[in-house]
Enzyme design. Structure first.
Site, PDB file in Angstrom:
ATOM      1  N   LYS A 174      63.627 -31.648 -20.789  1.00  0.00           N
ATOM      2  CA  LYS A 174      62.022 -32.529 -20.894  1.00  0.00           C
ATOM      3  C   LYS A 174      62.110 -33.117 -21.763  1.00  0.00           C
ATOM      4  O   LYS A 174      62.144 -33.319 -23.679  1.00  0.00           O
ATOM      5  CB  LYS A 174      61.308 -31.222 -22.087  1.00  0.00           C
ATOM      6  CG  LYS A 174      59.699 -31.310 -21.467  1.00  0.00           C
ATOM      7  CD  LYS A 174      59.140 -32.737 -21.617  1.00  0.00           C
ATOM      8  CE  LYS A 174      58.806 -32.810 -23.380  1.00  0.00           C
ATOM      9  NZ  LYS A 174      57.988 -34.409 -23.551  1.00  0.00           N
ATOM     10  N   GLY A 226      63.727 -33.657 -32.933  1.00  0.00           N
ATOM     11  CA  GLY A 226      62.892 -33.999 -32.924  1.00  0.00           C
ATOM     12  C   GLY A 226      61.894 -34.331 -34.213  1.00  0.00           C
ATOM     13  O   GLY A 226      63.183 -34.273 -35.335  1.00  0.00           O
ATOM     14  N   SER A 227      60.513 -33.981 -34.089  1.00  0.00           N
ATOM     15  CA  SER A 227      60.191 -34.106 -36.192  1.00  0.00           C
ATOM     16  C   SER A 227      60.197 -32.687 -36.480  1.00  0.00           C
ATOM     17  O   SER A 227      60.454 -31.975 -35.754  1.00  0.00           O
ATOM     18  CB  SER A 227      58.311 -34.830 -36.164  1.00  0.00           C
ATOM     19  OG  SER A 227      57.872 -33.880 -35.176  1.00  0.00           O
ATOM     20  N   THR A 228      60.311 -32.895 -37.665  1.00  0.00           N
ATOM     21  CA  THR A 228      60.292 -31.726 -38.631  1.00  0.00           C
ATOM     22  C   THR A 228      58.940 -30.412 -37.930  1.00  0.00           C
ATOM     23  O   THR A 228      58.778 -29.689 -38.020  1.00  0.00           O
ATOM     24  CB  THR A 228      60.698 -31.862 -39.937  1.00  0.00           C
ATOM     25  OG1 THR A 228      61.384 -32.478 -39.842  1.00  0.00           O
ATOM     26  CG2 THR A 228      59.934 -30.439 -40.501  1.00  0.00           C
ATOM     27  N   GLY A 231      59.397 -28.973 -35.322  1.00  0.00           N
ATOM     28  CA  GLY A 231      60.023 -28.293 -35.491  1.00  0.00           C
ATOM     29  C   GLY A 231      59.701 -26.874 -35.583  1.00  0.00           C
ATOM     30  O   GLY A 231      59.524 -25.928 -35.236  1.00  0.00           O
ATOM     31  N   GLU A 249      67.171 -30.167 -35.099  1.00  0.00           N
ATOM     32  CA  GLU A 249      67.625 -31.470 -35.278  1.00  0.00           C
ATOM     33  C   GLU A 249      66.622 -31.816 -35.500  1.00  0.00           C
ATOM     34  O   GLU A 249      65.676 -31.911 -35.069  1.00  0.00           O
ATOM     35  CB  GLU A 249      68.630 -31.848 -34.298  1.00  0.00           C
ATOM     36  CG  GLU A 249      70.275 -31.249 -33.819  1.00  0.00           C
ATOM     37  CD  GLU A 249      70.831 -30.884 -34.872  1.00  0.00           C
ATOM     38  OE1 GLU A 249      70.993 -30.984 -35.954  1.00  0.00           O
ATOM     39  OE2 GLU A 249      71.812 -29.818 -34.192  1.00  0.00           O
ATOM     40  N   CYS A 283      68.079 -40.177 -37.590  1.00  0.00           N
ATOM     41  CA  CYS A 283      67.554 -39.587 -38.599  1.00  0.00           C
ATOM     42  C   CYS A 283      68.756 -39.560 -39.738  1.00  0.00           C
ATOM     43  O   CYS A 283      67.868 -39.241 -40.356  1.00  0.00           O
ATOM     44  CB  CYS A 283      67.300 -38.298 -37.359  1.00  0.00           C
ATOM     45  SG  CYS A 283      69.768 -38.042 -36.958  1.00  0.00           S
ATOM     46  N   GLU A 380      59.606 -39.683 -44.571  1.00  0.00           N
ATOM     47  CA  GLU A 380      60.238 -39.887 -42.947  1.00  0.00           C
ATOM     48  C   GLU A 380      59.879 -41.515 -42.682  1.00  0.00           C
ATOM     49  O   GLU A 380      58.467 -41.202 -42.384  1.00  0.00           O
ATOM     50  CB  GLU A 380      61.153 -39.029 -42.338  1.00  0.00           C
ATOM     51  CG  GLU A 380      62.040 -39.473 -40.827  1.00  0.00           C
ATOM     52  CD  GLU A 380      62.747 -38.961 -39.506  1.00  0.00           C
ATOM     53  OE1 GLU A 380      61.765 -38.240 -39.681  1.00  0.00           O
ATOM     54  OE2 GLU A 380      63.564 -38.621 -39.944  1.00  0.00           O
TER      55      GLU A 380
HETATM   56  P1  NAD Z   1      58.787 -35.624 -31.504  1.00  0.00           P
HETATM   57  O1  NAD Z   1      58.866 -34.468 -32.826  1.00  0.00           O
HETATM   58  O2  NAD Z   1      57.633 -36.233 -31.681  1.00  0.00           O
HETATM   59  O3  NAD Z   1      58.767 -35.188 -30.464  1.00  0.00           O
HETATM   60  C1  NAD Z   1      60.388 -34.903 -29.769  1.00  0.00           C
HETATM   61  C2  NAD Z   1      59.907 -34.216 -28.443  1.00  0.00           C
HETATM   62  O4  NAD Z   1      58.731 -33.344 -28.651  1.00  0.00           O
HETATM   63  C3  NAD Z   1      58.951 -34.912 -27.385  1.00  0.00           C
HETATM   64  O5  NAD Z   1      60.046 -34.800 -25.874  1.00  0.00           O
HETATM   65  C4  NAD Z   1      57.904 -34.171 -27.308  1.00  0.00           C
HETATM   66  O6  NAD Z   1      57.354 -34.594 -25.977  1.00  0.00           O
HETATM   67  C5  NAD Z   1      58.333 -33.188 -27.422  1.00  0.00           C
HETATM   68  N1  NAD Z   1      57.086 -32.667 -28.486  1.00  0.00           N
HETATM   69  C6  NAD Z   1      56.300 -33.062 -29.154  1.00  0.00           C
HETATM   70  N2  NAD Z   1      55.172 -31.994 -29.431  1.00  0.00           N
HETATM   71  C7  NAD Z   1      55.709 -30.272 -29.206  1.00  0.00           C
HETATM   72  C8  NAD Z   1      55.227 -29.371 -28.768  1.00  0.00           C
HETATM   73  N3  NAD Z   1      54.242 -28.638 -29.498  1.00  0.00           N
HETATM   74  N4  NAD Z   1      56.044 -28.064 -28.230  1.00  0.00           N
HETATM   75  C9  NAD Z   1      57.468 -28.430 -28.001  1.00  0.00           C
HETATM   76  N5  NAD Z   1      57.825 -29.609 -27.606  1.00  0.00           N
HETATM   77  C10 NAD Z   1      57.488 -30.902 -28.014  1.00  0.00           C
HETATM   78  O7  NAD Z   1      59.773 -36.540 -32.130  1.00  0.00           O
HETATM   79  P2  NAD Z   1      60.362 -37.820 -31.856  1.00  0.00           P
HETATM   80  O8  NAD Z   1      58.691 -38.983 -32.291  1.00  0.00           O
HETATM   81  O9  NAD Z   1      60.181 -38.370 -30.296  1.00  0.00           O
HETATM   82  O10 NAD Z   1      62.181 -37.958 -32.417  1.00  0.00           O
HETATM   83  C11 NAD Z   1      61.299 -38.968 -34.016  1.00  0.00           C
HETATM   84  C12 NAD Z   1      62.192 -37.588 -34.689  1.00  0.00           C
HETATM   85  O11 NAD Z   1      63.278 -36.936 -34.632  1.00  0.00           O
HETATM   86  C13 NAD Z   1      62.228 -38.219 -36.473  1.00  0.00           C
HETATM   87  O12 NAD Z   1      61.327 -37.320 -37.690  1.00  0.00           O
HETATM   88  C14 NAD Z   1      64.308 -37.702 -36.567  1.00  0.00           C
HETATM   89  O13 NAD Z   1      64.021 -37.340 -37.573  1.00  0.00           O
HETATM   90  C15 NAD Z   1      64.298 -36.910 -35.350  1.00  0.00           C
HETATM   91  N6  NAD Z   1      66.025 -37.027 -35.085  1.00  0.00           N
HETATM   92  C16 NAD Z   1      66.404 -35.475 -35.804  1.00  0.00           C
HETATM   93  C17 NAD Z   1      67.462 -36.211 -35.099  1.00  0.00           C
HETATM   94  C18 NAD Z   1      68.872 -34.824 -35.112  1.00  0.00           C
HETATM   95  O14 NAD Z   1      69.912 -34.988 -34.886  1.00  0.00           O
HETATM   96  N7  NAD Z   1      68.274 -34.101 -36.564  1.00  0.00           N
HETATM   97  C19 NAD Z   1      68.518 -36.935 -33.701  1.00  0.00           C
HETATM   98  C20 NAD Z   1      67.089 -37.868 -33.574  1.00  0.00           C
HETATM   99  C21 NAD Z   1      66.248 -37.817 -34.315  1.00  0.00           C
END
Ligand code: NAD
Length: 478
Positions: A174, A226-228, A231, A249, A283, A380
């Site tokens: 996804k 993705g975002s905390t 997560g 992550e 990140c 962040e």
């Molecule tokens: P996001 O959390 O908005 O989205 C990430 C993914 O999650 C997308 O595919 C989104 O559609 C999906 N998503 C959204 N809501 C969801 C839910 N309720 N349930 C399941 N999936 C859902 O993150 P973003 O804005 O795309 O990415 C930026 C974030 O990612 C930053 O916080 C960054 O620090 C983090 N990041 C971390 C790493 C790492 O290795 N730790 C690497 C890259 C990015």
């Protein structure tokens, strides 16, 4: 390019409304990409479940499974320029980053894990039972949902896909709705590589589609980057459904310590790279700068000159060093945090506003005189915004660097091995870099402490994330 769902080896239309994905350098729509429905997600998960035990996949000799991964790596190489241009158009990153980091990194990752396929071993264990052979088997976790963000869409997908397939799992991908195009293209290449039907499935769409996967009773593992905040939602969904395994992550707010003895020109160059790579949408980006007060003024002047001299422009232009932010929404998020920095009393040294042109550009921005409690030091930002604060007492620094909910990465700039070791020991982060920018490598573990996540990707650590360890007790004394 076709932008349908890929379920059980078939490209099918999504049941939900399409979402436009835009070129962040111009704001124009590149493609409308479908949104999967619950029925689509159920079909993808069911296909992945069936494929898990199919003779075409489960019955494949490891050496043949490795060959499929090597073949996919070759296809990524063959489509190198096409994939790089697509990543830049959809995500905005400078084309040199797309080529060297995203596409080359994806191919190297696939080859690294292809090499592991024939080397995944169990152990024999000296249990204290008579006449008993005890050994372990590494088995696939099962059906894995791979949910990815928009900052490095292709590369982060491969960080998950390569070890998942290497260990015999099946997946439902996804991608982020903001940048889905290279993920769709990679799935087309996986099909071309001959990966059997049902092993790799793709559902596109926004957060609710991700939530359908994280709450699904027949998904065994979610690997999420993705975002905390999201997560935490995924963790709750896992707990409320089938307690599926999670690899998370999440966000970061990496500190960069510039010691009194640092080679300042090297520190400026390394921190410029570490803070502005992919327009700061990294990140592990260096964002909180703790500078020995004796070097503060020199550091701020040199960083400001460096930031102001960066070439900001569309990623497809070869001379661009800083591309656009990924979306208008994200640019508003960055602008709001910069406004908060100013209103809380930080000194704006350079940047601080949008660039007056089409697309979602934002000037590289430097604040000085920042205190530890200011919002820009704590939240962040995920953009090219840097905050500098001085320190007088090195003894306080470990505590100050650790004063954050995050723990993904950190860096120290010093010529003294004792200083380097002291911070490397004391800082609670998954990776501490000494005198270098925060670049991951497939042979080194990647992941966070605290609210930066659970588990590790890359290297043999990723094999743990995608395998169960089964203990077999074989009594032969009857
Ligand atoms: P996001 O959390 O908005 O989205 C990430 C993914 O999650 C997308 O595919 C989104 O559609 C999906 N998503 C959204 N809501 C969801 C839910 N309720 N349930 C399941 N999936 C859902 O993150 P973003 O804005 O795309 O990415 C930026 C974030 O990612 C930053 O916080 C960054 O620090 C983090 N990041 C971390 C790493 C790492 O290795 N730790 C690497 C890259 C990015």
């Amino acid at each position: 390019m076709p932008t349908r769902l890929f379920i059980d080896g078939q490209w099918t239309e999504a049941g939900g409304e399409p979402i436009p994905t835009r070129d962040p350098a111009t704001g124009t729509v590149l493609e409308d990409v479908g949104t999967a429905t619950q029925a689509d997600v159920d079909a993808a998960v069911a296909a992945a479940r069936r494929a898990l035990s199919s003779p075409e996949w489960a019955g494949l000799a490891p050496v043949r499974r490795a060959k499929l991964l090597f073949r996919l790596a070759d296809l990524v190489d063959e489509h190198h320029e096409e994939l790089a241009a697509l990543e830049t158009r959809d995500q905005g990153q400078p084309i040199g980053i797309s080529r060297q980091v995203s596409v080359t990194g994806a191919a190297e990752h696939l080859r690294y894990f292809a090499g592991w396929v024939t080397k995944i071993q169990g152990t024999t264990n000296p249990v204290s039972f008579p006449d008993t052979l005890h050994y372990t088997r590494r088995e696939p976790v099962g059906v894995n949902a791979l949910i990815t963000p928009w900052n490095f869409p292709l590369m982060i997908l491969v960080w998950k896909l390569a070890p998942a397939l290497a260990t015999g799992n099946t997946v439902v991908i996804k991608p982020s709705e903001v940048t889905p195009l290279t993920s769709i293209r990679l799935v087309q290449l996986a099909e071309q590589a001959g990966i059997p039907a049902g092993v790799v499935n793709l559902v596109t769409g926004d957060g609710p589609v991700g939530a359908m996967l994280s709450s699904h009773h027949d998904v065994d593992h979610v690997s999420y980057t993705g975002s905390t905040a999201v997560g935490k939602l995924i963790t709750a969904a896992s707990a409320e459904s089938n307690l599926k395994r999670l690899t998370l992550e999440l966000g970061g707010k990496a500190p960069s310590i510039i010691a009194a003895d640092a080679d300042l020109d090297a520190a400026v160059a390394g921190n410029l790279a570490g803070a502005t790579l992919n327009t700061g949408q990294v990140c592990a980006a260096y964002t909180r700068f703790y500078v020995d007060r004796k070097r503060e003024q020199e550091f701020v002047e040199k960083m400001a000159a460096g930031l102001a001299g960066l070439q900001v422009g569309p990623g497809l232009e070869e001379t661009t060093q800083v591309g656009p932010l990924v979306s208008d929404k994200h640019r508003r998020h960055v602008a709001n945090l910069v406004a908060t920095g100013r209103s809380e009393g930080a000194d704006l040294i350079t940047g601080g506003s949008e660039v007056d042109r089409d697309g979602y550009f934002y000037q590289p921005t430097l604040f000085a005189g920042v205190t530890d409690s200011m919002t820009i030091m704590r939240e962040e930002i995920f953009g090219p915004v840097l905050a500098v604060t001085p320190y007088d007492d090195p003894d306080e620094l470990v505590a100050r660097a650790n004063d954050t909910q995050y723990g993904l990465a950190a860096t120290v700039w010093t010529r003294d091995i004792r200083t380097a070791q002291r911070y490397a020991d004391g800082i609670r982060a998954g990776a501490v870099f000494v005198n270098m920018p925060p670049i991951p490598d497939m042979a080194a573990p990647w992941g966070g402490y605290k609210a930066s996540g659970w588990g590790r990707e890359m290297g043999p650590w990723a094999l743990d994330a995608y395998t169960e360890t089964k203990a077999v007790w074989l009594h032969y004394g009857y």
